[in-house]
Design an enzyme around this catalytic site. Structure first.
Site, PDB file in Angstrom:
ATOM      1  N   HIS A 255       0.859  -1.186   0.000  1.00  0.00           N
ATOM      2  CA  HIS A 255       0.000   0.000   0.000  1.00  0.00           C
ATOM      3  C   HIS A 255       0.891   1.231   0.000  1.00  0.00           C
ATOM      4  CE1 HIS A 255      -3.004   2.922   1.147  1.00  0.00           C
ATOM      5  NE2 HIS A 255      -3.952   2.013   1.083  1.00  0.00           N
TER       6      HIS A 255
ATOM      7  N   ARG B 163      -6.259  10.006  -0.510  1.00  0.00           N
ATOM      8  CA  ARG B 163      -5.962  10.469  -1.859  1.00  0.00           C
ATOM      9  C   ARG B 163      -7.249  10.559  -2.669  1.00  0.00           C
ATOM     10  NH1 ARG B 163      -2.774   6.200  -3.804  1.00  0.00           N
ATOM     11  NH2 ARG B 163      -3.089   5.177  -1.810  1.00  0.00           N
TER      12      ARG B 163
END
Ligand code: FAD
Ligand code: SF4
Ligand code: SF4
Ligand code: FES
Lengths: 251, 640
Positions: B249, B265
């Site tokens: 990740h 994000r």
């Protein structure tokens, strides 16, 4: 946070292994070199890995979301994984949470307690109708969703239960987390239960009227749940409940 | 049911609702399973908000297959995408407080710009979506940044309501089987240390991922040690699929490894290098910060390797910039992220930058099952959730697809199990159970009798973690992996002779770990051997010495079995499954690849036969029956 710390920490840890007939409850002392950003998760694992392989404690997520690691840190319930040693004095005393059955050393059985509580307060949605796979979801105002979520955030760590004088002396008391759970479902528009249906559970000495209102629970809740608001909400609800019962014509 | 996370519990509900008696085992109380830590969201193509307009299961299917770098079984991806909306709505029915759509002007941050979007009034109060990596539409349904928590609590509340029994602090340590059928498991109680046998007509592995073979370099909980995969591997019959497919990740907190959701994000957060530049804008003009995880992680590591990382005593990292999202957004829709920043770094994300670096996150590989969740090779054994290789993720899972998988697969596999149990002949064999119990008791006695000395279990674990992160991380090379294999073999041998330093009646945490470590090392070896053999780059598996995806030779799935007494795994391969969307460019990441050298028809013809030759048990519905070939044509973002 001071990086220069590098102290030698002194731990005093409660030890007792119920599975060992030779074991007696006692405090055991350890010393450990502090490192930057050391949490009790790191410290306790180091103690187990380097000094005493039999030491029992519970961690799962190590990020303050799973509720496994509640323990008494210098006499106050806290999540060990998010307690940094830099926030503490050099001597750190650790006990298991009271009010729960001991598994061993610092590990307690919060799981059975919370399952029991969920069964007692019926902490689930009683749906108005069976699930309709073809229907669009029931609408909900985002403000309502937010308010439910605010109470939903309880991670069942048991810190509030351990801090509560009533919960410690009266096992039938549903305790802060239980009251919060009742409020969470009571305010959910998807639940078909009316205030009156909840009455038995919450408007009694086992429920909100058992609470002394000193709010130790809110002070220790690591998720900062608004427990004060919850009790005010439940008291309001129980008063309207009582009034509406009185208002019912005698039959 | 071995495992009380989302997958195990949802599956149990389905089987119990069909009238069967279900017993759930778990290492920890169900609500402490790692599913509770999932943050950002769950993908389902409800298409509610403005930025989700035109979304459909077809588009979700396309995104999932592209995300997988064509490693997924497309029929499973199809079943998944088609069922996800239903599963998410059912969760609303179970009580999940999904974040809801607010009609009117909403302010979002999209690709570095502030945008005002008018959300439709007729959708007011429906489930809201947020953007995630690798998706054409906003699709992730969420409850602030506590989606896993809210979902697990809702599903577990149904388990309690239905009165399904759960035994927590119970660890399955071996399966009971006769070479053809599974009859249950031998379990060890983590309160008393005692062993017992639990017999069952159907046994389900729902034990989550194996991230902890990466030591501390993972976002996973400390209990995600892959014990379910080990149960299957130890049969010598059931294969593990694609164990080399390990997801990193992009945004693990540095150095703690705690996850910061992709939703950051998705909601408009940026990645910055030491110079404060948004390096992804130039590298991925189309998706920027929201390319898939494998792609973003590689760009980040390249940035760090090129010396543009931020120096710190623990090594270089990059920044996640959330400052522009503001305090209100960060304390409501991303509340858990604010809490993590506050608790573990002492910072306010609306004022300070967050130090991040890619970390091990998700296990695409696992117990290989067919589309009904039935394990290859052993009747009556099923697997579901992250522990399984059902294979909708292939070589890279899209964010938000895993929570959705647990619920969708739980529903489907649960129903199949109910079916199986109703049809299955004679009940489990108690004599086999006691034989396996004796064997396990012997294993414990042997362990207790070994002399202590040498390195500790935990030192071996730390070395394993270093090997895995340094040599089987975001970038891999043949030479490095060969070294890893050598070292892991040495560690496995060493682990076989380590004795306990203390004996204590009861659960004894050292004994618990001593039982697990050799299994973890075997998983690490399976991962390494699979990665060494796979001479291509696909999704999260990136070989610097074979940088291209190679569909001519490697459009297949690795199967690994560990035969009794062997020193390493035996690898074989099967086709990925029927192809509906032909292999092509993903729309982000590298554009070159080696094309398939046979026609789609020829490839597809091999599928059913090859799968059954590998020991895939009969499915309730014939292979391919759930596929809707070409249904995605014309869907938004479909290739010409
Ligand atoms: C930090 C983090 C954030 C994430 N965020 C997201 C997200 O936003 N969206 C998304 O889609 N996915 C997300 N994921 C992934 C997703 O959460 C997991 O893949 C998913 O929850 C796995 O569920 P599961 O039921 O398969 O396993 P788990 O929830 O891990 O449950 C495993 C269960 O098995 C039990 N168990 C294990 N071994 C044994 C044994 N030997 N005997 C008995 N019981 C055993 C455990 O006690 C546990 O109950 C995230 C993952 C992490 C780590
Ligand atoms: S306020 Fe009530 S519930 Fe909270 S600690 Fe005091 S008595 Fe217990
Ligand atoms: S209310 Fe707070 S202290 Fe109590 S169990 Fe829940 S999270 Fe823990
Ligand atoms: S380990 Fe999960 S809350 Fe501390």
């Amino acid at each position: 946070m001071s990086q220069a710390a590098q102290r030698t920490l002194k731990f005093e840890i409660f030890r007792y292994n119920p599975e060992d007939p030779a074991s007696k409850p006692h405090m055991q002392a350890f010393e450990l070199q502090e490192t930057p950003f050391m949490s009790l998760f790191i410290a306790l694992n180091k103690l187990r890995e380097e000094q005493d392989p039999t030491l029992q404690f519970d961690f799962v997520c190590r990020s303050a979301v799973c509720g496994s690691c509640g323990m008494m840190v210098n006499g106050r319930p806290a999540l060990a994984c998010k307690t940094l040693t830099s926030q503490l004095e050099r001597t750190i005393r650790l006990h298991p949470l009271p009010a729960f059955r001991l598994v061993g050393d610092l590990a307690v059985d919060t799981g059975s307690w919370f399952r029991g509580m969920t069964e007692r307060v019926q902490g689930w949605i009683e749906a108005k109708a069976p699930f309709d796979p073809d229907a669009v979801e029931e609408r909900m105002d985002d403000e309502v969703a937010r308010a439910i979520y605010e109470r939903e955030r309880c991670i069942e760590c048991g810190c509030c239960v351990a801090s509560c004088a009533v919960a410690n002396t009266r096992p039938a008391f549903v305790a802060p987390a239980g009251l919060n759970r009742i409020a969470r479902f009571m305010m959910d528009p998807r639940d078909r239960r009316k205030t009156g249906d909840w009455f038995e559970v919450f408007a009694s000495d086992e429920g909100v009227f058992g609470c002394l209102g000193l709010m130790a629970c809110q002070d220790v809740c690591p998720k900062e749940l608004p427990l004060r608001e919850v009790y005010a909400y439940l008291r309001r609800k129980s008063l309207t409940g009582i009034l509406s019962r009185r208002a019912k014509p005698a039959t | 049911m071995i495992g009380a996370g989302l997958a195990g519990e949802r599956c149990a509900i389905e089987a119990a609702a069909a009238g069967h008696s279900v017993l759930i085992l778990s290492l920890v109380p169900p609500r402490r399973s790692h599913s509770c830590a999932a943050q950002g969201g769950m993908q389902a193509a409800l298409g509610n908000c403005a930025k989700a307009e035109g979304d459909s299961p077809d588009v979700h299917f396309l995104d999932t297959v592209r995300g997988s770098d064509w490693g997924a079984d497309q029929e499973v991806a199809r079943i998944f995408a088609d069922t996800a909306p239903l599963a998410v709505r059912e969760l609303a029915h179970f009580g999940v407080p999904w974040t809801r759509l607010r009609p009117g002007i909403n302010r979002y941050h999209i690709k570095g710009e502030q945008v005002d979007v008018d959300e439709p009034t007729d959708k007011a109060g429906l489930i809201m979506h947020r953007d995630f990596g690798g998706t054409a539409k906003w699709r992730a349904c969420y409850a602030a940044a506590g989606t896993g928590h809210a979902t697990l609590y809702a599903v577990d509340s149904q388990v309690v309501r239905l009165g399904i029994d759960v035994l927590d602090r119970m660890e399955a340590i071996a399966l009971v089987h006769d070479g053809e059928r599974c009859h249950g498991a031998v379990v060890r109680c983590l309160r008393t240390g005692r062993l017992e046998t639990i017999l069952a007509r159907a046994t389900v592995i729902a034990t989550g991922g194996y991230g902890r073979i990466y030591g501390g370099y993972t976002s996973n909980a400390v209990i995600n040690e892959g014990m379910g995969a080990v149960l299957a591997l130890d049969t010598g019959i059931v294969p593990l699929g694609n164990m080399e497919a390990v997801q990193f990740h992009p945004t693990g907190l540095w150095p703690a490894g705690i996850l910061v959701t992709e939703g950051c994000r998705g909601d408009g957060g940026y990645l910055l290098n030491a110079a404060g530049e948004r390096f992804l804008v130039a590298l991925e003009p189309e998706k920027q910060e929201l390319a898939s995880r494998d792609v973003v992680s590689r760009h980040m590591m390249n940035e760090i390797l090129a010396g543009r990382g931020v120096d710190s005593p623990n090594g270089p990292h990059l920044w996640l910039d959330l400052r522009h999202l503001g305090e209100e957004h960060l304390t409501t829709r991303l509340r858990e992220i604010y809490e993590i920043c506050h608790d573990f770094l002492g910072i306010k994300p609306w004022e300070d930058l967050v130090p991040v670096r890619p970390t091990q996150h998700y296990s695409m590989g696992g117990v290989r099952v067919n589309k009904d969740g039935q394990a290859y090779g052993l009747a009556g054994l099923f697997a579901v959730g992250e522990a399984a290789c059902w294979d909708m993720h292939g070589f890279n899972r899209l964010g938000g697809n895993s929570l959705a998988e647990t619920i969708v697969a739980g529903r489907i596999v649960g129903a199949r199990i109910a079916d199986f149990v109703t049809r299955a002949g004679p009940g489990p064999d108690a004599a086999l159970g006691s034989a396996e119990l004796k064997a396990q008791e012997q294993r414990l006695r042997d362990l207790a009798q070994r002399p202590a000395g040498g390195r500790s279990l935990y030192q071996l674990r730390d070395e394993m973690g270093e090997i895995m992160m340094n040599r089987l991380g975001v970038f891999r090379t043949g030479e490095e992996i060969e070294a890893a294999v050598r070292d892991l073999k040495r560690l496995l041998q060493e682990a076989g002779s380590i004795g306990l330093r203390a004996t204590a009646p009861g659960p004894n945490p050292e004994l618990t770990y001593a039982l697990r470590l050799p299994g973890m090392l075997r998983l690490a070896l399976v991962t390494a051997e699979g990665a060494l053999a796979r001479r291509e780059s696909r999704g999260a598996h990136h070989r610097i010495d074979y940088p291209q995806r190679n569909d001519a030779e490697w459009l297949n799935r690795t199967l690994a079995r560990w035969l009794p007494g062997a020193e390493g795994p035996r690898l074989s391969y099967e086709p990925v499954g029927l192809l509906d969307l032909p292999p092509g460019h993903r729309g982000y990441g590298a554009s070159g690849y080696v094309d398939l050298d046979v026609s789609l028809e020829a490839y597809n013809q091999r599928v059913a036969a090859a799968q059954s030759a590998e020991g895939c048990l009969e499915t309730a519905e014939p292979v391919g029956s759930s596929l809707r070939p070409g249904a995605w044509r014309g869907a938004f973002s479909a290739p010409n």
